[in-house]
Design an enzyme around this catalytic site. Structure first.
Site, short mmCIF file in Angstrom:
data_model
loop_
_atom_site.label_atom_id
_atom_site.label_comp_id
_atom_site.label_asym_id
_atom_site.label_seq_id
_atom_site.Cartn_x
_atom_site.Cartn_y
_atom_site.Cartn_z
CB CYS A 211 -0.86 -0.03 1.27
SG CYS A 211 -1.85 1.44 1.53
CB CYS B 222 -3.18 4.00 -5.33
SG CYS B 222 -4.49 3.13 -4.44
N1 DGL Z 1 -4.01 0.68 -1.96
C1 DGL Z 1 -3.58 1.75 -1.17
C2 DGL Z 1 -2.43 2.53 -1.73
O1 DGL Z 1 -1.60 1.94 -2.41
C3 DGL Z 1 -4.56 2.56 -0.36
C4 DGL Z 1 -5.84 2.97 -0.91
C5 DGL Z 1 -6.73 3.59 0.13
O2 DGL Z 1 -7.14 2.86 1.03
O3 DGL Z 1 -7.03 4.78 0.02
O4 DGL Z 1 -2.27 3.68 -1.47
#
Ligand code: DGL
Length: 249
Positions: free
Chosen positions: A70, A178
């Site tokens: 993430c 993301c």
């Molecule tokens: N998948 C996550 C990222 O890479 C977070 C997305 C979220 O929960 O806003 O930032």
């Protein structure tokens, strides 16, 4: 056998897990906090607290090393987690930066509000090259993806507005900042009026992380919320057999 912990605010980190399982055998333990996703517009204090709860849960599985799948947690909580748990934590943003630097020309970082506000990609790339880095926060995408709306008019409407600057300036490189966004790569391409080089931070991640390949593989997925839409999406993202369970953390 190596135990690898992988985590994200929800389903997005599965795009990273899928790249890992293609390259390396291990016991994988994934935690996706779908119940509380998105994280990207939350304050840093809360993101640190939630990621601490995730790691505290995964610690039950004798994890040898963690992959923070993430970008938001990577930019805001890596130092805290490393210090508290004294184990290796590999932030996906490290792989993202390495992959991005393989290319020339300007970049657009598409990410959550928190990742964009950290300016991690912009500051790092502009320091190391003569490229200009544009940044766009796309706060509405993760909710749509978590709900299974990965294509169609709702997604197109959001992407049209987030990709306006890319279409105007024909920015050659787009960093998917993301881990949810590789899931909507087709929709992103559809909403661009030119051929951009789309950079997925997780590509080649199996080669970047240093742990011994085991003979067998197991993939255990824990989600704080599981519904039919999630299940369909998990099947679509992962190319391997897996065990799935809803868990409270
Ligand atoms: N998948 C996550 C990222 O890479 C977070 C997305 C979220 O929960 O806003 O930032």
């Amino acid at each position: 056998m190596t135990n690898i912990g992988v985590f994200d605010s929800g389903l997005g980190g599965l795009s990273v897990l899928n790249e890992l399982v293609k390259k390396k055998n291990a016991n994988y333990y994934y935690l996706g906090d779908s119940l509380r996703a998105p994280y990207g517009s939350r304050p840093q204090k809360e993101i640190i607290k939630f990621s601490d709860e995730i790691v505290n849960f995964l610690e039950k599985y004798n994890i040898d090393r963690y992959i923070i799948a993430c970008n938001t947690i990577s930019t805001l909580a890596t130092d805290f987690l490393q210090e508290k748990y004294q184990k290796p934590f590999y932030p996906i943003t490290k792989a993202g930066l390495e992959n991005a630097l393989l290319f020339k020309g300007d970049y657009l970082v598409l990410g959550t509000q928190a990742t964009v506000d950290s300016h991690f990609y912009k500051n790092s790339i502009e320091k190391l090259s003569s490229s200009k880095v544009y940044e766009i926060a796309a706060p509405n995408l993760v909710k749509l993806i978590e709900n299974g709306d990965i294509e169609g008019p709702l997604m197109d409407k959001e992407l049209k507005s987030y990709l306006e600057i890319a279409n105007q300036k024909q920015i050659p490189n787009i960093i998917l900042g993301c881990t949810h966004y590789p899931i909507i790569r087709n929709s992103i391409e559809k909403n661009l009026n030119y051929n951009a080089n789309i950079i997925n931070p997780a590509s080649n991640i199996g080669k970047k992380i240093n742990f011994e390949d085991s003979d067998d593989i197991s993939v255990n997925i824990f989600m704080t919320k599981v519904n039919e839409e999630n299940k369909k999406l998990i099947d679509k993202i992962l190319d391997c057999n897996y065990y799935l369970e809803e868990k409270e953390i």
